[in-house]
Design an enzyme around this catalytic site. Sequence first.
Site, PDB file in Angstrom:
ATOM      1  N   ASN A 160      69.345  77.179  60.801  1.00 46.36           N
ATOM      2  CA  ASN A 160      68.161  77.145  59.231  1.00 46.36           C
ATOM      3  C   ASN A 160      67.476  76.827  59.107  1.00 46.36           C
ATOM      4  OD1 ASN A 160      68.143  77.994  56.860  1.00 46.36           O
ATOM      5  ND2 ASN A 160      70.099  77.218  55.963  1.00 46.36           N
ATOM      6  N   TRP A 161      66.069  76.876  58.921  1.00 44.64           N
ATOM      7  CA  TRP A 161      64.778  76.770  59.127  1.00 44.64           C
ATOM      8  C   TRP A 161      64.559  76.316  57.294  1.00 44.64           C
ATOM      9  CZ3 TRP A 161      60.874  78.785  62.948  1.00 44.64           C
ATOM     10  CH2 TRP A 161      60.603  78.739  63.856  1.00 44.64           C
ATOM     11  N   LYS A 162      65.139  77.643  56.817  1.00 47.38           N
ATOM     12  CA  LYS A 162      64.968  77.283  55.758  1.00 47.38           C
ATOM     13  C   LYS A 162      63.213  77.573  54.997  1.00 47.38           C
ATOM     14  CE  LYS A 162      68.673  74.046  54.839  1.00 47.38           C
ATOM     15  NZ  LYS A 162      69.273  73.023  54.161  1.00 47.38           N
ATOM     16  N   HIS A 207      74.579  81.127  51.937  1.00 43.53           N
ATOM     17  CA  HIS A 207      73.869  80.038  52.475  1.00 43.53           C
ATOM     18  C   HIS A 207      74.885  78.851  50.972  1.00 43.53           C
ATOM     19  CE1 HIS A 207      72.049  76.173  52.835  1.00 43.53           C
ATOM     20  NE2 HIS A 207      72.294  76.586  54.095  1.00 43.53           N
ATOM     21  N   GLU A 224      72.954  76.651  48.942  1.00 41.42           N
ATOM     22  CA  GLU A 224      71.505  77.365  48.941  1.00 41.42           C
ATOM     23  C   GLU A 224      71.161  78.387  47.663  1.00 41.42           C
ATOM     24  OE1 GLU A 224      69.258  75.664  51.356  1.00 41.42           O
ATOM     25  OE2 GLU A 224      70.060  73.560  51.605  1.00 41.42           O
ATOM     26  N   GLU A 263      80.414  74.282  55.152  1.00 41.04           N
ATOM     27  CA  GLU A 263      79.565  73.575  54.928  1.00 41.04           C
ATOM     28  C   GLU A 263      79.397  72.643  53.602  1.00 41.04           C
ATOM     29  OE1 GLU A 263      75.478  74.234  57.388  1.00 41.04           O
ATOM     30  OE2 GLU A 263      75.609  75.217  54.841  1.00 41.04           O
ATOM     31  N   GLY A 276      71.579  68.611  54.181  1.00 44.49           N
ATOM     32  CA  GLY A 276      70.221  67.812  53.316  1.00 44.49           C
ATOM     33  C   GLY A 276      70.085  66.172  53.077  1.00 44.49           C
ATOM     34  N   SER A 319      74.121  67.757  57.733  1.00 43.81           N
ATOM     35  CA  SER A 319      73.429  66.607  58.553  1.00 43.81           C
ATOM     36  C   SER A 319      73.575  66.418  59.591  1.00 43.81           C
ATOM     37  CB  SER A 319      73.560  65.464  57.601  1.00 43.81           C
ATOM     38  OG  SER A 319      73.117  65.367  56.757  1.00 43.81           O
ATOM     39  N   GLY A 357      70.296  72.513  59.521  1.00 47.20           N
ATOM     40  CA  GLY A 357      68.847  72.303  58.817  1.00 47.20           C
ATOM     41  C   GLY A 357      68.395  71.493  59.919  1.00 47.20           C
ATOM     42  N   GLY A 358      67.716  70.384  59.068  1.00 44.96           N
ATOM     43  CA  GLY A 358      66.759  69.672  59.078  1.00 44.96           C
ATOM     44  C   GLY A 358      66.395  69.357  60.642  1.00 44.96           C
TER      45      GLY A 358
HETATM   46  C1  PEP Z   1      72.076  74.072  56.978  1.00 49.00           C
HETATM   47  O1  PEP Z   1      71.344  74.656  55.993  1.00 49.00           O
HETATM   48  O2  PEP Z   1      73.013  74.684  56.140  1.00 49.00           O
HETATM   49  C2  PEP Z   1      72.456  72.605  56.763  1.00 49.00           C
HETATM   50  C3  PEP Z   1      73.043  72.715  57.251  1.00 49.00           C
HETATM   51  O3  PEP Z   1      71.124  71.910  56.184  1.00 49.00           O
HETATM   52  P1  PEP Z   1      71.433  70.187  57.296  1.00 49.00           P
HETATM   53  O4  PEP Z   1      71.549  70.377  58.400  1.00 49.00           O
HETATM   54  O5  PEP Z   1      69.847  69.954  56.893  1.00 49.00           O
HETATM   55  O6  PEP Z   1      71.862  69.052  56.295  1.00 49.00           O
END
Ligand code: PEP
Length: 251
Positions: free
Chosen positions: A9-11, A94, A96, A166, A172, A212, A233-234
Amino acid sequence: MRKKMVAGNWKMNNTISESLQYLDVIKDKINNNDIDVVFCVPSLNIMKIQDKLENTKISVGCQNMHFEESGAFTGEISAKMLKEAKVQYVIVGHSERRQYFGENDEIVNKKTVQALKHGLTPITCVGETLENREQGITIELVRTQVKVALNNISKDDVVKVILAYEPIWAIGTGVTATSAQAEEVCKEIRKVLTEIYDKETSDKVRILYGGSVNGKNAKELFSMENIDGGLVGGASLKPEFEQVVNYLEGK
Ligand code: PEP
């Protein structure tokens, strides 16, 4: 056997040129046939990225869509538009989106239904806040989120849905749920699926863990019985993503 999956997930990261540069570095390193890999990218970048990823093992997904067919919804993107752009996956609900854009379980359900209607694969997200966890209501809350998200979805359709657990406190933050914590909730999600549908159906649905995930912890997390991969994500924005995808080769 459920095929493993890693969805990046590049956001709101990567312009078109930045995306293409990064894909040049990573695309040929993702060649594991045992795992489905998708980058869910900013919608403006989809077409260029589709071209770039032609003849690779990486699919392209979107991070959001509207639940209506079309109409006066300024700034939104429809399932039909995504389908025509040959997008296969779409992240739905998600945390966010829930936190900053007011999406609730009912909206998440409408979007999941709409994605299925158009032949898209929804990656539907659920998960608790730290406060919920400290209150001891994680299981109850996630059970409700899953039940509402899947309202009016048939047995034949639910096997096309990918669920992502999640925990919001792990997104994040660099704080990962332990494999035991993640497995406990994913196992419960599978139990809910058995209650709503049946065991055969439940056994077919892929459940991802997100929060994470990185090149070091992916192997332990993805090896749990009810975790079929990750929503990342990251680490999906960095060359490290290769280690997440090739987690079996990790220590
Ligand atoms: C996400 O964006 O769904 C996510 C899990 O981010 P991260 O891996 O950075 O925690």
